[in-house]
Design an enzyme around this catalytic site. Structure first.
Site, PDB file in Angstrom:
ATOM      1  CG  ASP A  51       8.438  26.384  17.252  1.00  0.00           C
ATOM      2  OD1 ASP A  51       9.440  26.636  16.547  1.00  0.00           O
ATOM      3  OD2 ASP A  51       8.511  25.829  18.371  1.00  0.00           O
ATOM      4  CD  GLU A 130      -0.492  -1.076  -8.450  1.00  0.00           C
ATOM      5  OE1 GLU A 130       0.322  -1.971  -8.094  1.00  0.00           O
ATOM      6  OE2 GLU A 130      -1.127  -1.144  -9.513  1.00  0.00           O
ATOM      7  CD  GLU A 132       1.597  -4.693  -1.806  1.00  0.00           C
ATOM      8  OE1 GLU A 132       1.361  -5.271  -2.876  1.00  0.00           O
ATOM      9  OE2 GLU A 132       2.599  -4.936  -1.100  1.00  0.00           O
ATOM     10  CD  GLU A 212      -1.212  -7.468  -2.475  1.00  0.00           C
ATOM     11  OE1 GLU A 212      -0.632  -8.565  -2.352  1.00  0.00           O
ATOM     12  OE2 GLU A 212      -1.312  -6.892  -3.576  1.00  0.00           O
ATOM     13  CD  GLU A 220      -2.302  -3.269  -4.492  1.00  0.00           C
ATOM     14  OE1 GLU A 220      -1.429  -4.102  -4.166  1.00  0.00           O
ATOM     15  OE2 GLU A 220      -2.565  -2.966  -5.673  1.00  0.00           O
ATOM     16  CG  HIS A 269       4.246  -2.578  -7.123  1.00  0.00           C
ATOM     17  ND1 HIS A 269       3.405  -3.663  -7.222  1.00  0.00           N
ATOM     18  CD2 HIS A 269       5.321  -3.012  -6.416  1.00  0.00           C
ATOM     19  CE1 HIS A 269       3.941  -4.705  -6.627  1.00  0.00           C
ATOM     20  NE2 HIS A 269       5.103  -4.337  -6.112  1.00  0.00           N
ATOM     21  NE  ARG A 339       2.055  -9.249 -12.107  1.00  0.00           N
ATOM     22  CZ  ARG A 339       1.261  -8.198 -11.921  1.00  0.00           C
ATOM     23  NH1 ARG A 339       1.479  -7.371 -10.932  1.00  0.00           N
ATOM     24  NH2 ARG A 339       0.230  -7.981 -12.721  1.00  0.00           N
ATOM     25  CD  GLU A 358       3.839  -2.518 -11.411  1.00  0.00           C
ATOM     26  OE1 GLU A 358       3.060  -2.716 -10.470  1.00  0.00           O
ATOM     27  OE2 GLU A 358       4.127  -3.379 -12.253  1.00  0.00           O
ATOM     28  NE  ARG A 360       6.974  -5.840  -9.687  1.00  0.00           N
ATOM     29  CZ  ARG A 360       5.743  -6.192  -9.319  1.00  0.00           C
ATOM     30  NH1 ARG A 360       4.700  -5.515  -9.778  1.00  0.00           N
ATOM     31  NH2 ARG A 360       5.548  -7.216  -8.512  1.00  0.00           N
TER      32      ARG A 360
END
Length: 470
Positions: A51, A130, A132, A212, A220, A269, A339, A358, A360
């Protein structure tokens, strides 16, 4: 595996049941099970009915019949079933047209992979998220017309240094000091290791696990990168395994981006790159060792970032993390090693195969199939239109003056803002019929009606602190 291989595998493993898993529109696995005697080869073509009107964001009740078509290549033994159970991830098909259902997130991811090949730019897009998450010991919440509350507790929570624990041993990470302490401060080494081992048991390659930054059990676990659809599948197994291992330990896991006030939230990330003919396309002689193609890909992500927020940061809670001036990378800039930028070029290895970007700003509340597909489409749009990402920003963005910061665009500030950005900027997603107009409209409508508006309507506890005496 082929369908024949799956039947042979089920027999060899003495399976008692077969579990069919598929994803709802929002991003939560659904399932139903049948006795193994019902597993026949033609199921992999004919499918099984269910359904569709009872699945969030899917069919109206007058057109509710849908089919699941199991993918034989996804066959594994479910690690948590008491009786040996074969698990299969399924695609969704319309029973009348026999066409793949356009609102099935896995179908959207498959179309994104096909579109990449059709462009001739590359043949494989690799993604390495990655995610967390928090491992808590207790969670209580409720909302009614006259009250609303949540209460989180963790044996690791710094707020419990004064709690009677008979005895309280005091090894509790302070706010923002949970990154990499050894046991006994890191009390969850063994539970994370068990999570890793169960994932490896079903074929997910794990690169590392660690505590973390936040107090109260933030963790993580990193998976080895894989192609888009396969990584979408693995992310679903990742969440399923982590939650069930935690339950076995009488703990609870959340992938909410910001469950705790005053400490780091949980991001996801996402490392990504494009390859062709077994060769990486992001390596070159440009900034950060990147190719021109890779820089154009970055340009596409940055241009469409606010629309991408609607899929990569799809909860109202996402924007408790994406707040100016705090730890989350909301500033739409790119840099090597830095970062504080929303796109980072990792510099760990000089190998061309390691060249990737990456992104983020995503968080683990997202539907991985949709988030990965949307980012790929934005990056491809950047390549096709040669979108210049501008100059890299190698300064600490958090240390910029107000005047300097004005020149750096930022991510959406709320889910509603992200949905409005998606409404205005989604043509890049419609290429190759990867996302359809119906998918975009339904996502916006569902999120506003079921999430944005209900949160808007309800007072929160801090408002009583601020305004009760006004």
């Amino acid at each position: 595996m082929t369908p024949k291989d799956v039947l042979k595998f089920a027999k060899e493993k003495n399976c008692k049941m077969v579990d069919f898993k598929f994803l709802d529109f929002v991003g939560i696995w659904q399932h139903f099970s049948v006795p193994v005697s019902e597993l026949e080869e033609d199921i992999f073509e004919a499918g099984l009915g269910f359904d569709g009107s009872s699945i969030r964001g899917w069919q109206p009740i007058h057109a509710s019949d849908m089919l699941v078509i199991p993918d034989p290549t996804t066959a594994v033994i479910d690690p948590f079933s008491e009786n040996t159970t074969l698990s299969l991830i399924c695609n969704i098909v319309d029973p009348l047209t026999k066409e793949a259902y356009t609102r099935d997130p896995r179908n959207i991811a498959q179309k994104a992979e096909a579109y990449l090949k059709s462009t001739g730019i590359g043949d494989t897009a690799y993604f390495g998220p990655e995610p967390e998450f928090f491992i808590f010991d207790d969670i209580r919440f409720n909302q009614a017309s006259n009250h609303g509350f949540y209460f989180i507790d963790s044996n690791e929570g710094i707020w419990n240094t004064g709690r009677e624990e008979c005895p309280n041993l005091g090894y509790k990470p302070r706010h923002k000091e949970g990154y990499f302490p050894v046991p006994p401060t890191d009390s969850q080494e063994d539970i994370r290791t068990e999570m890793c081992l169960v994932m490896e048991q079903i074929g997910i390659r794990i690169e590392r696990q660690h505590h973390e930054v936040a107090t109260a059990g933030q963790a993580e676990i990193d998976m080895r990168f894989d192609s888009l659809v396969k990584m979408g599948d693995k992310l679903m197994w990742f969440k399923y395994i982590i939650k069930n291992v935690a339950k076995k330990w009488r703990k609870t896991v959340t992938f909410m981006p910001k469950p705790i006030f005053g400490d780091n939230g949980s991001g996801m990330h996402v490392h990504q790159s494009i390859w062709k003919g077994g060769k990486p396309l992001f390596s070159g002689n440009g900034y950060g060792g990147m190719s021109e193609l890779a820089l154009y890909y970055i340009g596409g992500i940055l241009k469409h970032a606010r629309a991408l927020n609607a899929f990569c940061n799809p909860s109202t809670n996402s924007y408790r993390r994406l707040v100016p001036g705090f730890e989350a990378p909301i500033n739409l800039a790119y840099s090597s090693r830095n970062r504080s930028a929303s796109i980072r070029i990792p510099m760990y290895s000089p190998s061309p195969k390691a060249k990737r970007i990456e992104v983020r700003f995503p968080d683990p509340s997202c539907n991985g199939y949709l988030a990965f597909a949307a980012m790929l489409m934005a990056g491809l749009d950047g390549i096709q239109n040669k979108i210049n990402p501008g100059e890299p920003l190698d300064k600490d963005i958090y240390g910029l003056s107000p005047e300097e910061l004005k020149k750096v665009p930022s991510a959406a500030g709320s889910l509603e803002e992200a949905l409005n950005a998606l409404k205005a900027d989604h043509a890049f997603l419609l290429k190759g019929d990867v996302f359809t107009k119906d998918v975009i409209d339904t996502w916006i409508e569902y999120k506003k009606e079921k999430e944005v508006d209900p949160v808007k309507l309800r007072p929160v506890p801090h408002e009583f602190f601020l305004y009760y005496d006004c």
